[in-house]
Scaffold this motif. Structure first.
Motif, PDB file in Angstrom:
ATOM      1  N   LYS A   1     166.105-126.296 -57.559  1.00  0.00           N
ATOM      2  CA  LYS A   1     167.152-127.229 -57.980  1.00  0.00           C
ATOM      3  C   LYS A   1     168.483-126.563 -57.617  1.00  0.00           C
ATOM      4  CE  LYS A   1     164.380-129.185 -61.740  1.00  0.00           C
ATOM      5  NZ  LYS A   1     164.152-130.495 -61.093  1.00  0.00           N
TER       6      LYS A   1
ATOM      7  N   ALA B   1     172.408-126.072 -56.860  1.00  0.00           N
ATOM      8  CA  ALA B   1     173.759-126.465 -57.253  1.00  0.00           C
ATOM      9  C   ALA B   1     174.772-125.818 -56.317  1.00  0.00           C
ATOM     10  CB  ALA B   1     174.035-126.036 -58.690  1.00  0.00           C
TER      11      ALA B   1
ATOM     12  N   LYS C   1     182.459-132.767 -60.104  1.00  0.00           N
ATOM     13  CA  LYS C   1     182.511-134.203 -59.837  1.00  0.00           C
ATOM     14  C   LYS C   1     183.931-134.768 -59.876  1.00  0.00           C
ATOM     15  CE  LYS C   1     178.092-134.652 -59.261  1.00  0.00           C
ATOM     16  NZ  LYS C   1     177.543-135.012 -57.937  1.00  0.00           N
TER      17      LYS C   1
ATOM     18  N   VAL D   1     177.601-131.001 -49.612  1.00  0.00           N
ATOM     19  CA  VAL D   1     176.541-131.702 -50.347  1.00  0.00           C
ATOM     20  C   VAL D   1     176.047-132.907 -49.546  1.00  0.00           C
ATOM     21  CG1 VAL D   1     176.016-133.042 -52.419  1.00  0.00           C
ATOM     22  CG2 VAL D   1     177.308-130.921 -52.617  1.00  0.00           C
ATOM     23  N   LYS D   2     176.983-133.698 -49.018  1.00  0.00           N
ATOM     24  CA  LYS D   2     176.604-134.871 -48.221  1.00  0.00           C
ATOM     25  C   LYS D   2     175.783-134.468 -46.995  1.00  0.00           C
ATOM     26  CE  LYS D   2     180.691-137.617 -49.466  1.00  0.00           C
ATOM     27  NZ  LYS D   2     181.949-138.227 -48.952  1.00  0.00           N
TER      28      LYS D   2
ATOM     29  N   LYS E   1     172.218-133.184 -47.997  1.00  0.00           N
ATOM     30  CA  LYS E   1     171.335-134.286 -48.395  1.00  0.00           C
ATOM     31  C   LYS E   1     170.863-135.086 -47.180  1.00  0.00           C
ATOM     32  CE  LYS E   1     172.894-135.038 -53.156  1.00  0.00           C
ATOM     33  NZ  LYS E   1     173.572-135.974 -54.101  1.00  0.00           N
TER      34      LYS E   1
ATOM     35  N   GLN F   1     166.145-131.117 -53.769  1.00  0.00           N
ATOM     36  CA  GLN F   1     166.939-131.552 -54.913  1.00  0.00           C
ATOM     37  C   GLN F   1     168.213-130.704 -54.968  1.00  0.00           C
ATOM     38  OE1 GLN F   1     164.695-132.403 -58.680  1.00  0.00           O
ATOM     39  NE2 GLN F   1     163.013-131.417 -57.605  1.00  0.00           N
TER      40      GLN F   1
ATOM     41  N   ASP G   1     172.799-130.881 -55.719  1.00  0.00           N
ATOM     42  CA  ASP G   1     173.953-131.647 -56.159  1.00  0.00           C
ATOM     43  C   ASP G   1     175.175-130.745 -56.190  1.00  0.00           C
ATOM     44  OD1 ASP G   1     175.389-133.855 -56.924  1.00  0.00           O
ATOM     45  OD2 ASP G   1     174.586-133.957 -58.960  1.00  0.00           O
TER      46      ASP G   1
ATOM     47  N   SER H   1     173.223-136.547 -63.251  1.00  0.00           N
ATOM     48  CA  SER H   1     172.844-135.579 -62.213  1.00  0.00           C
ATOM     49  C   SER H   1     171.492-134.957 -62.545  1.00  0.00           C
ATOM     50  CB  SER H   1     173.898-134.472 -62.097  1.00  0.00           C
ATOM     51  OG  SER H   1     173.443-133.438 -61.236  1.00  0.00           O
TER      52      SER H   1
ATOM     53  N   ILE I   1     170.486-132.248 -61.261  1.00  0.00           N
ATOM     54  CA  ILE I   1     170.646-130.799 -61.119  1.00  0.00           C
ATOM     55  C   ILE I   1     171.471-130.212 -62.256  1.00  0.00           C
ATOM     56  CG2 ILE I   1     171.553-128.945 -59.655  1.00  0.00           C
ATOM     57  CD1 ILE I   1     169.054-130.401 -58.554  1.00  0.00           C
TER      58      ILE I   1
END
Length: 338
Positions: A206, A208, A215, A230-231, A234, A241, A243, A264, A266
């Protein structure tokens, strides 16, 4: 069973051929003797054979004779390897004479063994800088398919079982890339997730991506880079997984994660932490190690097509022993992909 014991057991179950280029270095030889005793790997020691035998006798290392000992200067394969190196580097202008000289360097020789299929992984750095260890690896073995960024991950075995996997966390990059771009940061996240499964025994990483913002709570170019990473991660590895951007407390503490990043998967549950740059990563893991009395294992180099790991020049015998087992685990995973 402790994590280190798990790593050792997996290495014993499928022994790999691991090269130790610093074959006359005292800590390396003593660790090698224990590795052979415990059946963790089939070791290849590079260096003068007479010197290695004399040192092993001096220090009472009775199992060193069970290792394969090669002196690059006298190796019957040195011309074959020189031709291979020349072919790999001809676009960079390397001549066969230069290649023949490079092959005499154990760090180059070991990487050429891996490239030629004569070994599965390499561990060095007790006497050599990170740059010296990485240079031949990147010139000969190169990066893994689809990856252009090499990074270093640190296993942190903390005394805080509520966080990570019973207190186990993996942090990256702590060793190689000073100021990664968003693209590089995305690759670091992807390769660290793989390391978590291969070495950290974390079945469900997971991930991070950390920042001083959660955010959108803060605005800056530094935050924008993490958001973009992040984008990209993914899109490139949708099965992972991950975020971000998340502050460290939002990544680790469930109540804070729920408050700062509701929804989220994560936040509050991260077991893999990606620092936004090398400065943050290196400082952070050392603070956790010293102030939190955590055991730090690594750095584990990732992103190279076959495992080549770097040691601190202040490493202990135990560090080398553990890193041989980790390198073997990486080699098992790499060979399974072929």
């Amino acid at each position: 069973m402790s994590l280190i014991n798990e790593i050792v057991k997996r290495a014993q179950a499928k022994r790999q051929r691991i090269v130790l280029p610093e074959g006359t270095e005292e800590r390396t030889l003593k660790a090698a003797n224990q590795v052979i005793t415990d059946g963790i790997a089939d070791l290849i020691l590079l260096g003068d054979s007479d010197e290695i035998h004399a040192l092993s006798k001096k220090w009472g290392l009775g199992n060193i004779d069970k290792a394969t000992i090669i002196d690059p200067k006298n190796s019957p394969k040195k011309e074959e390897y020189a031709q291979l190196l020349c072919e790999l580097r001809k676009k960079k202008g390397m001549t066969i004479e230069e290649a023949r000289e490079k092959v005499l360097d154990p760090l180059y020789y070991g990487c050429l063994m891996i490239k030629n299929g004569d070994a599965d992984g390499q561990l060095a750095g007790a006497r050599n800088t990170t740059g010296n260890v990485l240079r031949p690896a990147l010139q000969i073995i190169k990066t893994a398919p689809g990856i252009s960024t090499v990074s270093g991950a640190m296993l942190l075995l903390t005394k805080a079982p509520d966080y990570g996997k019973n207190g186990l966390l993996l942090m990256s990059d702590v060793a190689v890339t000073p100021d990664p771009t968003a693209e590089q940061l995305a690759e670091i996240a992807i390769t660290t997730a793989e390391t978590a499964k291969v070495v950290g025994c974390i079945d469900e990483p997971k991930v991070a991506l950390l920042s001083f913002s959660t955010k959108g709570s803060a605005k800056s170019e530094a935050v924008d880079k993490v958001v973009e990473a992040v984008k990209l991660a993914k899109a490139k590895a949708p099965h992972i997984q991950l975020d971000g951007e998340l502050q460290a407390d939002a990544a680790l503490v469930p109540s804070i994660g729920e408050s700062k990043a509701p929804g989220s998967i994560i936040a509050g549950h991260a077991n893999v932490l990606i620092a936004p740059n090398l400065e943050v990563g290196n400082i952070s893991y050392k603070l956790v190690q010293r102030l939190g009395n955590a055991e730090a294992v690594g750095p584990i180099l990732q992103g190279i097509a076959s495992p080549v790991n770097d040691l601190s020049r202040g490493c202990s015998i135990s560090d080398i022993y553990t890193m041989v087992a980790i390198t073997a685990n990486q080699a098992i995973a790499a060979n399974n992909k072929k």
